[in-house]
Design a protein around this motif. Structure first.
Motif, PDB file in Angstrom:
ATOM      1  N   ASP A 244       0.825  -1.214   0.000  1.00 45.98           N
ATOM      2  CA  ASP A 244       0.000   0.000   0.000  1.00 45.98           C
ATOM      3  C   ASP A 244       0.857   1.261   0.000  1.00 45.98           C
ATOM      4  O   ASP A 244       0.397   2.320  -0.413  1.00 45.98           O
ATOM      5  N   ASN A 245       2.090   1.166   0.476  1.00 44.56           N
ATOM      6  CA  ASN A 245       3.051   2.262   0.400  1.00 44.56           C
ATOM      7  C   ASN A 245       3.789   2.105  -0.930  1.00 44.56           C
ATOM      8  O   ASN A 245       4.863   1.525  -1.009  1.00 44.56           O
ATOM      9  N   ARG A 246       3.200   2.603  -1.995  1.00 47.20           N
ATOM     10  CA  ARG A 246       3.599   2.253  -3.350  1.00 47.20           C
ATOM     11  C   ARG A 246       5.045   2.625  -3.696  1.00 47.20           C
ATOM     12  O   ARG A 246       5.661   1.991  -4.542  1.00 47.20           O
ATOM     13  N   ASP A 247       5.590   3.671  -3.077  1.00 51.11           N
ATOM     14  CA  ASP A 247       6.966   4.064  -3.396  1.00 51.11           C
ATOM     15  C   ASP A 247       7.986   3.441  -2.450  1.00 51.11           C
ATOM     16  O   ASP A 247       9.176   3.751  -2.538  1.00 51.11           O
ATOM     17  N   ASN A 248       7.533   2.591  -1.552  1.00 51.30           N
ATOM     18  CA  ASN A 248       8.450   1.992  -0.569  1.00 51.30           C
ATOM     19  C   ASN A 248       8.036   0.555  -0.300  1.00 51.30           C
ATOM     20  O   ASN A 248       7.758   0.173   0.831  1.00 51.30           O
ATOM     21  N   SER A 249       7.969  -0.248  -1.357  1.00 47.98           N
ATOM     22  CA  SER A 249       7.536  -1.631  -1.212  1.00 47.98           C
ATOM     23  C   SER A 249       8.204  -2.507  -2.265  1.00 47.98           C
ATOM     24  O   SER A 249       8.185  -2.182  -3.460  1.00 47.98           O
ATOM     25  N   LEU A 250       8.785  -3.606  -1.822  1.00 50.46           N
ATOM     26  CA  LEU A 250       9.302  -4.623  -2.736  1.00 50.46           C
ATOM     27  C   LEU A 250       8.194  -5.650  -2.945  1.00 50.46           C
ATOM     28  O   LEU A 250       7.829  -6.364  -2.017  1.00 50.46           O
ATOM     29  N   ASP A 251       7.666  -5.704  -4.154  1.00 51.28           N
ATOM     30  CA  ASP A 251       6.507  -6.549  -4.406  1.00 51.28           C
ATOM     31  C   ASP A 251       6.593  -7.153  -5.807  1.00 51.28           C
ATOM     32  O   ASP A 251       7.685  -7.288  -6.366  1.00 51.28           O
ATOM     33  N   SER A 252       5.453  -7.493  -6.390  1.00 52.37           N
ATOM     34  CA  SER A 252       5.454  -8.204  -7.676  1.00 52.37           C
ATOM     35  C   SER A 252       5.947  -7.356  -8.835  1.00 52.37           C
ATOM     36  O   SER A 252       6.208  -7.885  -9.924  1.00 52.37           O
ATOM     37  N   ARG A 253       6.109  -6.059  -8.635  1.00 55.57           N
ATOM     38  CA  ARG A 253       6.663  -5.219  -9.692  1.00 55.57           C
ATOM     39  C   ARG A 253       8.157  -5.466  -9.874  1.00 55.57           C
ATOM     40  O   ARG A 253       8.718  -5.154 -10.931  1.00 55.57           O
ATOM     41  N   PHE A 254       8.777  -6.038  -8.849  1.00 52.66           N
ATOM     42  CA  PHE A 254      10.227  -6.163  -8.847  1.00 52.66           C
ATOM     43  C   PHE A 254      10.641  -7.637  -8.815  1.00 52.66           C
ATOM     44  O   PHE A 254       9.953  -8.493  -9.335  1.00 52.66           O
TER      45      PHE A 254
END
Length: 286
Positions: A244-254
């Protein structure tokens, strides 16, 4: 009291002690009442000690003790059985977690102590300790869009993660200028003011999925590394997750990539308190 053969007294003291402990956890959220909670625990133990001493002094020497007053029975009742029950509840119903970072801000904060529901999605490989669960999910279904889930990281199953599911198998997911696109359509996002957390000011938004489900997200800018991505197509048996913290999250985008269905084992349910922020109130997780 159990050792002295006073079973009902032992049960009463146990129930009272658990009730006081729960009350102390609630009172500890406010510094002005935290000391009173610890005082209650001390007083309860002192009352039990004095009561036990007086009871023992008044008992005749020829007293016949019941079966549960034996040392091995006490060991089983007050140590082995509670531990087994706790492990059973943790594996089948609820599991506690402490949030170590702010990737799910504003809904989850660093220091939050929360419970996750284990039974909602049935049981899969990581539902039980040491990965001893069934290889594929049984007695349940996978998560829905918008669910905040607990899962084991695909690249390192030793690590637990908490993120929000935004893409189901077959979905096409893309980020454009900070906007989430689902199957080619922008997900509705409304400004919800600014939020300052740990001296950093971020912009809050209310994001609403096509199903009508809404939740809050935050970001600082709309052109960070994860705000513009290629289009991802979620493969069968996998999910796409975002913080939910889109600019501070390691998730499926990476590098994390898609999360296998069998790695997801619980749904985040409720925040009880925060170890770093005593003003944090109990709340259900949206």
């Amino acid at each position: 009291m159990a050792y002295l053969g006073r079973g009902w007294n032992a049960i009463a003291y146990s129930i009272g002690g658990v009730g006081i402990l729960i009350g102390q956890l609630w009172l500890s959220g406010a510094p002005s009442t935290a000391a009173f909670g610890y005082l209650l625990i001390f007083a309860w133990h002192l009352i039990g000690l004095l009561h036990g001493y007086r009871t023992a002094k008044r008992m005749p020497a020829e007293t016949m003790f019941p079966w549960y007053s034996r040392w091995y029975s006490l060991f089983l009742i007050f140590l082995v059985a509670p531990l087994a029950l706790a492990m059973l509840l943790r594996s089948l119903l609820f599991q506690p977690f402490t949030i170590p970072a702010s990737s799910m801000l504003p809904n989850l904060r660093s220091g939050d102590y929360m419970f996750a529901q284990k039974y909602v999605y049935g049981y899969s490989r990581y539902s039980f300790p040491y990965g001893l669960g069934p290889r594929h999910r049984i007695f349940g279904h996978g998560p829905e869009r918008g669910d905040v889930v607990m899962f084991r990281q695909p690249t390192d199953p030793r690590i637990d993660f908490v993120k929000r599911v935004v893409g189901l198998p077959g979905d096409r997911i893309q980020m454009k200028s900070g906007i989430l696109y689902l199957n080619g359509t922008a997900v509705e996002r409304e400004p919800a003011g600014d939020l300052t957390y740990q001296s950093v000011t971020v912009h809050a938004f209310k994001e609403t999925l096509p199903s009508g489900r809404s939740y809050m997200i935050v970001e600082q800018v709309d052109n960070s590394r994860g705000d513009n991505t290629r289009e991802f197509t979620v493969p069968d048996g996998h999910y796409f997750v975002l913080g939910d913290n889109r600019d501070n999250s390691l998730d499926s985008r990476f590098d994390m990539g898609f999360v296998p269905d069998d790695n997801i084992y619980a749904k985040a349910a409720i925040v009880l308190f925060n170890s770093e922020d005593k003003s944090r109130q109990t709340s259900w997780i949206q």
